[in-house]
Design a protein around this motif. Structure first.
Motif, PDB file in Angstrom:
ATOM      1  N   SER A   1      42.947  34.015  53.920  1.00 21.70           N
ATOM      2  CA  SER A   1      41.431  34.330  53.603  1.00 21.70           C
ATOM      3  C   SER A   1      40.986  34.511  51.685  1.00 21.70           C
ATOM      4  O   SER A   1      40.353  34.754  51.361  1.00 21.70           O
ATOM      5  CB  SER A   1      41.816  35.805  53.660  1.00 21.70           C
ATOM      6  N   ALA A   2      42.558  34.846  50.894  1.00 16.43           N
ATOM      7  CA  ALA A   2      42.668  34.654  49.538  1.00 16.43           C
ATOM      8  C   ALA A   2      42.422  33.150  49.095  1.00 16.43           C
ATOM      9  O   ALA A   2      41.085  33.861  48.155  1.00 16.43           O
ATOM     10  CB  ALA A   2      44.070  35.020  48.854  1.00 16.43           C
ATOM     11  N   GLN A   3      42.406  32.412  50.006  1.00 13.69           N
ATOM     12  CA  GLN A   3      41.274  31.000  49.310  1.00 13.69           C
ATOM     13  C   GLN A   3      39.957  31.125  49.432  1.00 13.69           C
ATOM     14  O   GLN A   3      39.432  31.007  48.684  1.00 13.69           O
ATOM     15  CB  GLN A   3      42.252  30.296  49.996  1.00 13.69           C
TER      16      GLN A   3
ATOM     17  N   ALA B   1      43.248  27.673  40.738  1.00 12.65           N
ATOM     18  CA  ALA B   1      44.674  27.325  40.716  1.00 12.65           C
ATOM     19  C   ALA B   1      45.230  28.930  40.522  1.00 12.65           C
ATOM     20  O   ALA B   1      46.211  29.013  40.915  1.00 12.65           O
ATOM     21  CB  ALA B   1      45.186  27.407  39.263  1.00 12.65           C
ATOM     22  N   LYS B   2      44.584  30.059  40.029  1.00 11.43           N
ATOM     23  CA  LYS B   2      44.993  31.430  40.224  1.00 11.43           C
ATOM     24  C   LYS B   2      45.794  31.547  42.775  1.00 11.43           C
ATOM     25  O   LYS B   2      46.554  32.301  42.173  1.00 11.43           O
ATOM     26  CB  LYS B   2      44.272  32.604  40.578  1.00 11.43           C
TER      27      LYS B   2
ATOM     28  N   GLN C   1      53.804  27.074  49.992  1.00 10.12           N
ATOM     29  CA  GLN C   1      53.255  28.527  49.726  1.00 10.12           C
ATOM     30  C   GLN C   1      53.757  27.516  48.150  1.00 10.12           C
ATOM     31  O   GLN C   1      55.011  26.712  47.857  1.00 10.12           O
ATOM     32  CB  GLN C   1      53.575  29.789  49.248  1.00 10.12           C
ATOM     33  N   TYR C   2      53.044  27.579  46.489  1.00  6.97           N
ATOM     34  CA  TYR C   2      53.610  26.584  45.466  1.00  6.97           C
ATOM     35  C   TYR C   2      54.652  27.305  44.985  1.00  6.97           C
ATOM     36  O   TYR C   2      55.054  28.142  45.324  1.00  6.97           O
ATOM     37  CB  TYR C   2      52.316  27.060  44.373  1.00  6.97           C
TER      38      TYR C   2
ATOM     39  N   VAL D   1      44.327  22.125  34.642  1.00  5.74           N
ATOM     40  CA  VAL D   1      43.481  22.543  34.663  1.00  5.74           C
ATOM     41  C   VAL D   1      42.984  22.813  32.672  1.00  5.74           C
ATOM     42  O   VAL D   1      42.131  22.470  32.520  1.00  5.74           O
ATOM     43  CB  VAL D   1      43.251  24.051  34.531  1.00  5.74           C
ATOM     44  N   ALA D   2      44.077  22.790  31.799  1.00  3.50           N
ATOM     45  CA  ALA D   2      44.388  22.775  30.770  1.00  3.50           C
ATOM     46  C   ALA D   2      43.778  21.748  29.911  1.00  3.50           C
ATOM     47  O   ALA D   2      43.183  21.469  29.123  1.00  3.50           O
ATOM     48  CB  ALA D   2      45.540  23.614  30.061  1.00  3.50           C
TER      49      ALA D   2
END
Length: 542
Positions: free
Chosen positions: A65-67, A109-110, A3-4, A16-17
């Motif tokens: 699963s979220a990814q 990224a989220k 995990q990050y 991203v920006a």
């Protein structure tokens, strides 16, 4: 899974920006395509035949699963309802609009995902054994070491502009399930005198000049893993050719210097780096390891009810022995008969995510063979899992069969390709499913590349097919005897090429020779190694 921390997340958010601004300037005409190209490639965005293609990194193939749900949402919202899983354990989207690219990266990224270093002359996604952490035969879980390498290689200032792209694989078993010796650096976690360390293989690769990596050091202590990796890269970065992209890979440098001289230079650089103290503390590796701790396995059923023959066949072919005897690793085939290898619809991705959460401790793996694995499935849950997979066209029982084809996108999408791979793969799949010939053949790995870059790993196929351009006409070369496993071998070309129908018939002929010549218990590769090329060549050309 890893995990990050705040540094990982800040790094990805900043990228991203940055890319939003770059893409907007391109859309406004403030950047030319030549100016924009290196910027988009740093973010995994290619310009293919028909549209932009985005490649998303899935480090060592592990995701939750979220990814996977987000990957499915991206396919629905920004693509044409599907994604393509690749031989580098990544996913690609083939129909991306430039104006959407920033939003896609923000969505990724989220859920702690990105497309950084999935292109360009840098260290690409670190790959690993898709059964890592579950396999009964592994020494340790290799993914903590892969994660340490990922952190070291991300935005490494010295290795962002290498002579050519660079690929690293990490395994921890004598059984090679990651084509380790066909990477620029292959690392096997090993044990020597009771100590865990790393064995380094350097200078492998496919493409127009395929080579098998030699072992340059049998044992590197774990507290020197990164330092030795850096020494290998530094010698390459210093002396790798930049005047000819076809001779720029590290395999060419190792070949031209010779493994002995390359190793001497690496050892010299290694000794220098040891004095510099660049190795992260072992405490960092220990910090990473708990993210890959075993889930809460439970004792349960150790056998399956085989009364349903279709289910029993799927169990036999698509499950792999687990280190806990109440579990197996279950392979979800993305190779239905007549399907496009590696493709999954958004609906199928959502389903795989749900099944991973329900049956596999919320974890999946992408295989380099373009399938997906649920690594920890209770034997007691297998029938329920298979029923849901089968209903969604994800239950094809063909792991390591001729229908489990690896194929690149080929000329249908890729601007570098000389021939189409996808239609050929579909036709081979359909032909061998008819009449039950696939069942007679057993393990037979067939791989197709649409050009010499070998994204379909044709050099390593028991049967390999390479698409070439013959005076403006698609043509296919056939090779036999390749292997990506621990018996790594490069296939040999049978002779002159074939048109599409001709190569379909040639694969039929080659497999007929095998069935006629095989001895008890022999796979196709075993028979080929015993009898050689001559009987196959005679049947093909006489």
């Amino acid at each position: 899974m890893y995990q990050y921390d705040k540094y990982d997340q800040a790094m990805v958010d900043a990228r991203v920006a940055e890319f939003r601004d770059q893409a907007q300037r391109r859309l406004e005409g403030k950047l030319s395509e030549d100016q924009f190209k290196p910027l988009r490639l740093m973010n995994g965005l290619y310009l293919q035949l028909h549209a932009y293609m985005l490649r998303v990194a899935i480090p060592y193939g592990t995701l939750n699963s979220a990814q996977m749900h987000v990957l499915a949402d991206i396919a629905d919202k920004y693509d044409r309802g599907y994604g393509h899983f690749t031989t580098r354990q990544n996913i690609q989207y083939n129909w991306i609009k430039l104006e959407d690219a920033g939003d896609i990266l923000a969505d990724l990224a989220k859920v702690e995902m990105h497309a950084i270093q999935t292109s360009g002359n840098c260290i690409r996604n670190i790959s690993s054994d898709h059964f890592a952490g579950a396999a009964q035969d592994e020494l340790v879980d290799p993914r903590p070491y892969a994660e340490l390498l990922r952190q070291w290689s991300s935005f490494h200032p010295e290795f962002m502009y290498l002579p050519r792209k660079f690929k690293i694989a990490v395994i921890a078993s004598d059984t090679d399930r990651a084509a380790m010796r066909l990477h620029d650096i292959g690392i096997q976690i090993v044990e020597k005198d009771g100590e865990i360390g790393a064995s380094f293989y350097v200078g492998g690769g496919m493409g127009r000049t395929p080579m098998i990596a030699p072992n340059i050091r049998e044992f590197v202590p774990l507290d020197q893993l990164i330092t030795y990796s850096e020494a290998c890269l530094r010698v390459y970065n210093r002396y790798g050719r930049r005047d000819n992209k076809y001779k720029a890979r590290i395999k060419i440098l190792v070949h031209e210097l010779g493994a002995e001289e390359y190793t001497r230079q690496v050892e010299e650089e290694f000794a220098h780096l040891l004095e510099q103290g660049i190795e992260p503390p072992l405490a960092e590796l220990e910090r990473i390891k708990p993210y890959f701790a075993d889930p809460a396995f439970e004792d349960g059923a150790k056998t399956v009810d085989r009364s349903d023959p279709d289910f029993a066949l799927w169990v036999d072919r698509n499950t792999h022995r687990h280190k806990h005897d109440s579990y197996v690793s279950a392979v979800i085939s993305l190779k239905p008969v007549g399907g496009i290898p590696g493709d999954a619809t958004a609906e199928q991705m959502h389903l795989m995510a749900d099944l991973a959460k329900e049956y596999s401790f919320d974890e999946m793996r992408v295989m380099h063979t373009q399938n997906v694995v649920l690594p920890h499935v209770k034997i007691a849950d297998l029938h329920a899992l298979w029923t849901k997979l089968d209903a969604a066209d994800l239950g094809t029982p063909n792991l390591d069969q001729i229908g489990d084809i690896i194929a690149c996108p080929g000329l249908d999408y890729c601007s570098l390709a000389n021939a189409r791979s996808i239609p050929l793969a579909q036709k081979i799949s359909e032909r061998f499913a008819e009449g039950g010939k696939q069942d007679k053949l057993g393990e037979l790995k067939l791989k197709i590349s649409g050009c010499i870059n070998a994204c379909g790993h044709h050099h390593a196929g028991h049967i390999g097919i390479l698409g070439v351009d013959k005076k403006g006409v698609e043509n296919y070369q056939l090779s036999l005897g390749g292997s990506e496993a621990e018996d790594t071998a490069l296939g040999k070309i049978t002779g002159r090429g074939f048109d599409e129908e001709g190569v379909l018939n040639a694969v039929d002929t080659v497999t007929d020779v095998y069935l006629a010549k095989k001895e008890d218990g022999e796979r196709f590769l075993d028979t080929y190694n015993r009898i050689g090329m001559a009987p196959f060549k005679e049947a093909l050309y006489d």
